[in-house]
Design a protein around this motif. Structure first.
Motif, short mmCIF file in Angstrom:
data_model
loop_
_atom_site.label_atom_id
_atom_site.label_comp_id
_atom_site.label_asym_id
_atom_site.label_seq_id
_atom_site.Cartn_x
_atom_site.Cartn_y
_atom_site.Cartn_z
N MET B 1 0.82 -1.21 0.00
CA MET B 1 0.00 0.00 0.00
C MET B 1 0.85 1.25 0.00
O MET B 1 0.55 2.23 -0.67
CB MET B 1 -0.90 -0.03 1.25
CG MET B 1 -1.91 1.10 1.25
SD MET B 1 -2.98 1.00 -0.18
CE MET B 1 -3.60 2.65 -0.17
N ILE B 5 0.91 4.46 -2.58
CA ILE B 5 0.88 5.88 -2.22
C ILE B 5 2.06 6.61 -2.84
O ILE B 5 1.93 7.70 -3.40
CB ILE B 5 0.90 6.04 -0.69
CG1 ILE B 5 -0.40 5.51 -0.09
CG2 ILE B 5 1.12 7.50 -0.30
CD1 ILE B 5 -1.61 6.34 -0.34
N LEU B 8 1.63 7.09 -6.39
CA LEU B 8 0.62 8.11 -6.69
C LEU B 8 1.07 9.51 -6.29
O LEU B 8 0.39 10.47 -6.62
CB LEU B 8 -0.68 7.78 -5.95
CG LEU B 8 -1.51 6.64 -6.53
CD1 LEU B 8 -2.66 6.31 -5.60
CD2 LEU B 8 -2.03 6.99 -7.91
N PHE B 11 1.24 12.06 -9.01
CA PHE B 11 -0.12 12.36 -9.47
C PHE B 11 -0.83 13.26 -8.46
O PHE B 11 -1.48 14.24 -8.81
CB PHE B 11 -0.89 11.05 -9.64
CG PHE B 11 -2.37 11.23 -9.86
CD1 PHE B 11 -2.86 11.58 -11.09
CD2 PHE B 11 -3.25 11.04 -8.82
CE1 PHE B 11 -4.21 11.74 -11.28
CE2 PHE B 11 -4.60 11.20 -9.01
CZ PHE B 11 -5.09 11.55 -10.25
N ILE B 23 -10.33 12.61 -2.78
CA ILE B 23 -9.50 11.45 -2.46
C ILE B 23 -9.74 10.99 -1.02
O ILE B 23 -9.94 9.81 -0.73
CB ILE B 23 -8.02 11.79 -2.69
CG1 ILE B 23 -7.76 12.02 -4.18
CG2 ILE B 23 -7.12 10.68 -2.16
CD1 ILE B 23 -6.37 12.54 -4.47
N GLY B 26 -13.16 9.34 -0.61
CA GLY B 26 -13.19 7.93 -1.03
C GLY B 26 -12.53 7.03 0.00
O GLY B 26 -13.03 5.94 0.29
N PHE B 27 -11.46 7.52 0.58
CA PHE B 27 -10.77 6.73 1.61
C PHE B 27 -11.68 6.49 2.81
O PHE B 27 -11.82 5.36 3.31
CB PHE B 27 -9.51 7.48 2.02
CG PHE B 27 -8.86 6.92 3.25
CD1 PHE B 27 -8.08 5.78 3.17
CD2 PHE B 27 -9.06 7.50 4.50
CE1 PHE B 27 -7.50 5.26 4.31
CE2 PHE B 27 -8.48 6.99 5.62
CZ PHE B 27 -7.69 5.86 5.53
N ASN B 30 -14.69 4.09 2.14
CA ASN B 30 -14.32 2.67 2.08
C ASN B 30 -13.91 2.15 3.46
O ASN B 30 -14.15 0.98 3.78
CB ASN B 30 -13.17 2.50 1.08
CG ASN B 30 -13.28 1.19 0.34
OD1 ASN B 30 -13.66 0.18 0.90
ND2 ASN B 30 -12.95 1.21 -0.94
N TYR B 31 -13.31 3.02 4.24
CA TYR B 31 -12.86 2.57 5.57
C TYR B 31 -14.06 2.37 6.50
O TYR B 31 -14.15 1.37 7.22
CB TYR B 31 -11.92 3.61 6.14
CG TYR B 31 -11.24 3.19 7.43
CD1 TYR B 31 -10.17 2.32 7.41
CD2 TYR B 31 -11.69 3.67 8.66
CE1 TYR B 31 -9.55 1.91 8.58
CE2 TYR B 31 -11.08 3.27 9.84
CZ TYR B 31 -10.01 2.41 9.79
OH TYR B 31 -9.40 2.01 10.96
N PRO B 55 -2.90 1.57 12.82
CA PRO B 55 -1.54 1.07 12.87
C PRO B 55 -0.55 2.12 12.38
O PRO B 55 -0.91 3.05 11.64
CB PRO B 55 -1.56 -0.14 11.92
CG PRO B 55 -2.98 -0.50 11.78
CD PRO B 55 -3.76 0.75 11.96
N LYS B 58 -0.46 2.66 8.68
CA LYS B 58 -1.58 3.44 8.13
C LYS B 58 -1.43 4.92 8.44
O LYS B 58 -1.77 5.78 7.61
CB LYS B 58 -2.90 2.94 8.72
CG LYS B 58 -3.15 1.45 8.60
CD LYS B 58 -2.99 0.98 7.17
CE LYS B 58 -3.31 -0.51 7.11
NZ LYS B 58 -2.21 -1.30 6.49
N GLN B 61 0.85 6.28 5.97
CA GLN B 61 0.18 6.49 4.67
C GLN B 61 -0.66 7.76 4.70
O GLN B 61 -0.69 8.53 3.73
CB GLN B 61 -0.70 5.27 4.37
CG GLN B 61 0.10 4.03 4.06
CD GLN B 61 -0.77 2.78 4.08
OE1 GLN B 61 -1.97 2.85 4.30
NE2 GLN B 61 -0.13 1.65 3.83
N LEU B 65 -0.11 11.05 2.32
CA LEU B 65 -1.19 11.67 1.55
C LEU B 65 -1.31 13.15 1.88
O LEU B 65 -1.44 14.00 1.00
CB LEU B 65 -2.51 10.94 1.85
CG LEU B 65 -3.74 11.43 1.09
CD1 LEU B 65 -3.59 11.13 -0.39
CD2 LEU B 65 -5.00 10.77 1.63
#
Lengths: 325, 119
Positions: B1, B5, B8, B11, B23, B26-27, B30-31, B55, B58, B61, B65
């Motif tokens: 994962m 990231i 991306l 981008f 973005i 969406g995260f 889904n979470y 964690p 995460k 991450q 982002l």
């Protein structure tokens, strides 16, 4: 100084007879030597003379070599003025010849065109004659079946007399003379024609108006379609980042997230005291969650937004939540 | 994962400034879809620090982002609720109609912004 007697003869080489006497005593050998010497000298003289003569001849007519090349080149006479004059004359002659040819060609063409024109005229004349003949035939045929205008007028007047109509007296007031009636008829015809023209113009404008209206409708529909398509495209672009975020979150879940989904339990808005859970909106059916201490729940659907009070009931069975139906 | 990231990142640097809210939306959707309402209720009642529950990987991450963004001002409780309203309506209604849940959400938003350096 002694004077020389120039009139007395002077002896330059006195002859000594003793000398001659000695010569006579010359031996034979000496004689022959003298003769040989004389002959030799003579021969040498002759040879020398011959050589001189030969050399003179050779000087005049030298001997021909064994191989000889003979030839000559004649460059001719170069006369620029004469050449220019001849070139000018040739050019003038060529121009004259060309002019003559052009003139002949032109004359031939004129003759041909004249003949062609005459043929066309003849054809037109023939055609016109045929048309005239056919027209005359047509007129004659029509006249044979049609009465003359005077005959028709006479018949109409006779019929009008039978029906009781009389010709108005031109001298009476109110009656119209022929010219006035003709003018009146002309005006009526003009009026009718103008009216027809006006109606025709109205119909044409109506058709143009309908056409423009249809065109506007078509343009509007086209633009609406374009706007819809653009909005759809924009929506797809707008959804892209969200999809990226979902993909990121999915990856996180696969890497050890919060765990498997649990099947949501359905609860109504009547709940046990201190209990929380989920229910369905009675208006729109959206999922609603209620907190354990919440007194009301609000439907998350923005189109619904119903605020539902929660009635707490005391359960004796010990269940936290209870189905309400 | 993490690789995703990082891949991306270019981008996100180019387009993320504009699409950062989408973005993150969406995260979150889904979470939260994978998280039952009861779990969230327990978190709220126990005043669990959501950030600390994540964690370390995460959290990193999340930081990656957020590092690609200039500001995080859009990230508020109202934005959070509106973001999940359609996809996770039950959770959204929990924060709308439950005062305690709404307060907990406000705290978590502040904590997350602070952890990401935008507090």
């Amino acid at each position: 100084m002694s004077v020389e007697d120039v009139y007395a003869s002077k002896v330059i080489n006195p002859t000594d007879p003793s000398v001659n006497k000695d010569q006579k005593k010359q031996t034979d050998s000496e004689y022959w030597d003298e003769r040989a010497k004389t002959e030799r000298a003579k021969r040498e003289y002759e040879e020398e003379s011959a050589m001189r003569t030969k050399s003179k001849d050779q000087a005049i007519n030298p001997p021909e070599p064994p191989f000889q090349f003979k030839g000559s080149i004649n460059m001719g006479d170069i006369d620029m003025q004469r050449d220019a004059r001849e070139a000018k004359e040739a050019t003038e002659a060529e121009n004259a010849r060309r002019d003559k040819e052009l003139k002949e060609e032109r004359e031939k063409r004129e003759v041909v065109e004249k003949e062609k024109h005459q043929l066309e005229l003849a054809g037109i004349q023939k055609d016109m004659n045929q048309k005239m003949e056919s027209l005359e035939k047509t007129i004659l045929a029509g006249n044979a079946n049609q009465k003359s205008i005077t005959t028709q007028i006479g018949e109409i007047q006779e019929l009008a007399g039978v029906l009781g109509f009389q010709r108005p007296d031109p001298t009476l007031a109110g009656s119209l003379d022929v010219s006035t009636r003709i003018e009146l008829i002309k005006l009526q015809n003009e009026n009718a024609r103008a009216e027809r023209e006006f109606k025709r113009e109205m119909r044409r404008e109506e058709r143009e108006y309908q056409r423009l209206m249809r065109k506007d409708d078509d343009d509007r529909h086209f633009q609406q379609g374009e706007a819809d398509r653009q909005a759809k495209r924009d929506g797809m672009f707008a959804k892209a980042p969200e999809m990226v975020g979902r993909a990121i979150a999915s990856g996180m879940m696969e890497g050890g997230g919060a765990g498997a989904k649990q099947k949501p339990q359905s609860y109504h808005l009547e709940a046990a005291a201190g209990a929380g859970g989920e229910a369905e909106c009675p208006y729109c059916g959206s999922d609603i969650a209620i907190g354990p201490t919440a007194r009301s729940a609000v439907c998350p659907n923005p189109e619904c937004g119903a605020k539902l009070p929660i009635k707490r009931v005391v359960e004796e069975t010990g269940e936290d939540d209870r189905r309400n139906s | 994962m993490t690789d995703v990231i990082h891949r991306l990142s270019p981008f996100i640097k180019g387009f993320g400034k504009q699409f950062a809210p989408d973005i993150l939306k969406g995260f979150l959707i889904n979470y939260l879809k994978s998280m039952p309402v009861k779990v969230i209720i327990k978190h709220v009642e126990a005043n669990v620090n959501f950030w600390e529950q994540l964690p370390i990987q995460k959290q990193q991450q999340f930081r990656t982002l957020a590092n690609n963004l200039d500001n995080f001002d859009f990230f508020t409780s109202e934005w959070f609720i509106n973001a999940i309203r359609e996809e996770v309506p039950a959770t959204a209604s929990l924060f709308i109609g439950w005062k305690k849940g709404s307060n907990w959400l406000d705290r978590q938003v502040k904590i997350i912004k602070k952890e990401l350096g935008f507090g």
